[in-house]
Design a protein around this motif. Structure first.
Motif, PDB file in Angstrom:
ATOM      1  N   PRO A  69       0.794  -1.041   0.105  1.00 28.50           N
ATOM      2  CA  PRO A  69       0.136  -0.081  -0.121  1.00 28.50           C
ATOM      3  C   PRO A  69       0.823   1.298   0.050  1.00 28.50           C
ATOM      4  CG  PRO A  69       0.087  -0.674   2.159  1.00 28.50           C
ATOM      5  CD  PRO A  69       0.653  -1.758   1.386  1.00 28.50           C
ATOM      6  N   ALA A  70       0.212   2.533  -0.284  1.00 33.30           N
ATOM      7  CA  ALA A  70       0.891   3.779  -0.267  1.00 33.30           C
ATOM      8  C   ALA A  70       1.359   4.150   1.210  1.00 33.30           C
ATOM      9  CB  ALA A  70      -0.043   4.729  -0.879  1.00 33.30           C
ATOM     10  N   GLY A 125      -3.019  -1.276   6.455  1.00 31.91           N
ATOM     11  CA  GLY A 125      -2.494  -1.772   5.247  1.00 31.91           C
ATOM     12  C   GLY A 125      -2.435  -3.380   5.260  1.00 31.91           C
ATOM     13  N   ALA A 126      -2.134  -3.635   4.029  1.00 29.81           N
ATOM     14  CA  ALA A 126      -1.657  -5.292   3.763  1.00 29.81           C
ATOM     15  C   ALA A 126      -0.851  -5.481   2.705  1.00 29.81           C
ATOM     16  CB  ALA A 126      -3.140  -5.857   3.526  1.00 29.81           C
ATOM     17  N   VAL A 135      -1.165  -8.156   7.515  1.00 29.58           N
ATOM     18  CA  VAL A 135      -1.939  -7.025   7.734  1.00 29.58           C
ATOM     19  C   VAL A 135      -1.136  -6.275   8.753  1.00 29.58           C
ATOM     20  CG1 VAL A 135      -4.048  -5.853   8.662  1.00 29.58           C
ATOM     21  CG2 VAL A 135      -4.305  -7.776   7.170  1.00 29.58           C
ATOM     22  N   PHE A 136      -0.979  -4.762   8.727  1.00 30.43           N
ATOM     23  CA  PHE A 136      -0.065  -4.307   9.852  1.00 30.43           C
ATOM     24  C   PHE A 136      -0.720  -2.704  10.013  1.00 30.43           C
ATOM     25  CE2 PHE A 136       1.640  -3.188   5.700  1.00 30.43           C
ATOM     26  CZ  PHE A 136       1.604  -1.920   5.503  1.00 30.43           C
ATOM     27  N   THR A 137      -0.353  -1.999  11.010  1.00 27.25           N
ATOM     28  CA  THR A 137      -0.817  -0.894  11.252  1.00 27.25           C
ATOM     29  C   THR A 137       0.079   0.048  11.434  1.00 27.25           C
ATOM     30  OG1 THR A 137      -2.862  -2.055  12.495  1.00 27.25           O
ATOM     31  CG2 THR A 137      -2.304   0.200  12.993  1.00 27.25           C
ATOM     32  N   VAL A 138      -0.114   1.208  10.925  1.00 29.81           N
ATOM     33  CA  VAL A 138       0.923   2.513  10.957  1.00 29.81           C
ATOM     34  C   VAL A 138       0.188   3.387  11.920  1.00 29.81           C
ATOM     35  CG1 VAL A 138       2.173   3.854   9.887  1.00 29.81           C
ATOM     36  CG2 VAL A 138       1.926   1.771   8.620  1.00 29.81           C
TER      37      VAL A 138
END
Length: 275
Positions: free
Chosen positions: A66-67, A125-126, A153-156
């Motif tokens: 992802p961006a 994002g993934a 899947v991750f989280t910023v």
């Protein structure tokens, strides 16, 4: 339901189970160093291959991202893929990895590449796999294996006040001088109908922990050294020339590897005496 109809269902079920039990599959999996990161943090994405008891000889992968992320570099260090048809590269949306292993490879948790990325925006994002991705079996026919993939899947998170981003100390950020040669490596001579029209080529790969590999050079027989990339089409298709590969790191240190080994070169010399 009569017995004939039930018998047909049972036979069909056995047939389907038999097919599923012999499915030729492979799995691509991702591992990230941290699934919860803050804006500005750097982290690693490792891409692995599980051949699921099959022998694989080629991959052609597109990893979508992802961006939220900025990709910084792709490392082939310790990769199980020894022959890269194209150098690993990336765009603003995807990572592209294409290569193989002459003779095939079989196993679990085989490292393909390591990606260094930096989070640049808040959100979830993934990482995904492009539908065009392929893994080919080492069966002499280039059969495409059934491919499975585990999404990550991750989280910023927003960067906290007075929080310093996690930044990797890569060689380019270290000012100390690198005096070490690149790691020792092997030269492999191969031929493949899908590469250089079946002609013989040489493949090679190594890494350097200090300043990274800058380039490779090749010398065939009495010729001069010239810049080369793996795979490299050999001029001497008779395979009677000594081949030297020079790996040069970012600080100018180099290591030269010679093919063939001393024993085979000695046999060549003895054979030439009696011609």
């Amino acid at each position: 339901m009569d017995w004939i109809a039930m018998k047909k269902i049972i036979i069909l079920a056995i047939f389907i189970l038999g097919l599923s039990g012999h499915a030729q599959a492979a799995q691509i999996s991702l591992e990230v160093s941290n699934t919860k990161i803050s804006v500005g943090d750097e982290f690693l994405i490792k891409i692995f291959l599980d051949t699921e008891n099959e022998e694989i000889n080629a991959i052609d992968l597109g990893i979508l991202y992802p961006a939220l992320l900025n990709l910084q570099k792709i490392s082939k260090s310790e990769s199980g893929i020894k022959l890269w048809v194209n150098e690993p590269n990336f765009t603003k949306e995807a990572i592209f990895l294409g290569g193989g292993v002459p003779g095939g490879i079989k196993g679990q948790h085989i490292l393909i590449a390591t990606i260094q990325a930096q989070a640049n925006a808040v959100g979830d994002g993934a990482l995904g796999l492009s539908p065009a991705s392929r893994v080919l079996l080492n069966d002499g026919q280039g059969t495409e294996a059934q491919l499975t993939f585990n999404n990550i899947v991750f989280t910023v998170l927003p960067q906290k006040k007075n929080q310093k981003p996690e930044i990797f100390e890569t060689p380019s950020r270290i000012l100390t001088k690198d005096y070490s040669k690149p790691r020792s490596f092997e030269i492999t001579i191969s031929n493949d109908a899908d590469i250089f029209g079946g002609k013989s080529f040489v493949s090679f790969f190594t890494n350097d922990l200090g300043s990274g590999i800058d380039h490779y050079e090749i010398k065939e027989g009495d010729g001069d050294y010239k810049i080369a990339r793996s795979p490299y089409l050999l001029s001497d298709q008779e395979l009677h020339s000594v081949i030297k590969i020079k790996a040069v790191d970012g600080s100018g240190n180099h290591r030269v590897v010679t093919y063939p080994g001393v024993f085979k070169r000695l046999m060549w010399w003895i054979s030439s005496i009696f011609k």
